[in-house]
Scaffold this active site. Structure first.
Site, PDB file in Angstrom:
ATOM      1  N   SER A   5     -44.465  39.027  17.305  1.00  0.00           N
ATOM      2  CA  SER A   5     -45.643  39.752  16.852  1.00  0.00           C
ATOM      3  C   SER A   5     -45.571  41.218  17.318  1.00  0.00           C
ATOM      4  CB  SER A   5     -46.914  39.056  17.333  1.00  0.00           C
ATOM      5  OG  SER A   5     -47.993  39.374  16.490  1.00  0.00           O
ATOM      6  N   LYS A   7     -74.805  44.335  12.434  1.00  0.00           N
ATOM      7  CA  LYS A   7     -74.569  45.063  13.684  1.00  0.00           C
ATOM      8  C   LYS A   7     -74.007  44.167  14.789  1.00  0.00           C
ATOM      9  CE  LYS A   7     -74.617  48.510  16.500  1.00  0.00           C
ATOM     10  NZ  LYS A   7     -73.562  49.539  16.375  1.00  0.00           N
TER      11      LYS A   7
END
Length: 327
Positions: free
Chosen positions: A133, A185
């Protein structure tokens, strides 16, 4: 025996009184400057060996007696020193990492790529136990990639980690009131389940970051569409299969990577191989990982501790192979 006891008592006193000046430093840490040491060879120009060991992170890890810099500032500092040295003819970056955060991996990729473009110095990456990765991501600027015969690499993808503690909070009778200015939010909050819309938005972000990784592989590596389809599954590969897919160029060891760097750069066989360290080590070799950014090769990237605040369970996007990071 009494002398040793007095030394231990004195050390304990100074540790307890650590906030009192003057400060006693027994070990080197990230505040000490790098120095150049020769590992082998005698001729100039030089091959610089840089180690990317452990988690890819920006911030330092702090210990009882010393702190270790994050991999990003540690390696960037070495690149800055190398830029000033006209005798550096090639760079070998030795990678043993399961990856790290998306941004830290991308910053390190950018810095290595910029160093190559600015200096024209040839660069070879060599993979040790794990280069998965983000550990693979940072190798993409290299002119050649060499994998150890037993390397695990690949995991070309991104993962979003989102710890959830609402079940635990219900059991212990704790709740969180939230006032927010927009519906999304508190998206990704660990204190409540995600809605279907939030899950879709987070998956979209994950897909975009994953596509960036695939696009960089396509830019830097000559891989066939069939190989790219296999790589895009984000699975891991052993070295030989990675070579067949085009993720790496050859199978070999660290000394093979160093020789490849000398050949690419047109350096003599006896060119000096140097390393930047903060400490001097007797009988130093190219396999010595002491003094690198991590004391272990595959450390836990996400460290979740039960003691302390619930807010310590952080979410985030990672270019990382989870099993190697203890997830």
């Amino acid at each position: 025996m009494k002398k040793r006891l007095w030394l231990l008592l004195a050390l304990g006193f100074f540790l307890i009184q650590g906030c009192v000046s003057p400060q006693i430093r027994m070990f080197t840490d990230s505040t000490d400057p790098f120095k150049e040491f020769t590992l082998e060879g005698s001729q100039t120009p030089k091959v610089l060996l840089i180690q990317a060991n452990g988690q890819i992170a920006e911030g330092p890890s702090q210990g009882l007696l010393r702190d270790r810099p994050g991999m990003v500032p540690d390696i960037v500092s070495q690149l800055r020193l190398a830029e000033k040295d006209d005798d550096i003819g090639a760079v070998v970056i030795k990678i043993n990492s399961p990856g790290g955060t998306v941004t830290a991996s991308d910053v390190l990729y950018h810095e290595l790529n910029a160093f190559k473009e600015k200096t024209g110095v040839k660069m070879v990456a060599v993979f040790m136990g794990v280069a998965a990765s983000g550990g693979y991501y940072i190798a993409l600027p290299a002119d050649r990639i060499v994998a150890h015969p037993t390397t695990i690499t690949g995991s070309v993808g991104v993962i979003f980690l989102q710890p959830k503690v609402e079940g635990l909070m219900e059991k212990i009778g704790v709740g969180v009131d939230v006032s927010k200015s927009g519906d999304q939010k508190d998206m990704g909050s660990p204190f409540r389940p995600s809605t279907e819309e939030e899950a879709r938005l987070l998956q979209d972000l994950t897909d975009q970051l994953g596509q960036r990784f695939i696009d960089l592989v396509t830019r830097h590596r000559q891989v066939s569409p069939e190989a790219l389809a296999e790589i895009s599954t984000a699975r891991i590969f052993l070295a030989e299969e990675a070579r067949q897919l085009g993720l790496v160029d050859r199978i070999g060891y660290v000394d093979d990577a160093i020789q490849s760097a000398k050949t690419l750069a047109g350096l003599p066989d006896d060119a000096r191989v140097v390393i930047y360290r903060r400490d001097k080590f007797p009988d130093d070799t190219i396999y010595n990982t002491a003094g690198t950014t991590s004391s272990s090769n595959e450390p836990d990237l996400v460290h979740i501790e039960l003691p302390g605040s619930i807010g310590e369970l952080s979410s985030g996007f990672f270019y990382i192979w989870p099993p190697a990071a203890g997830l």
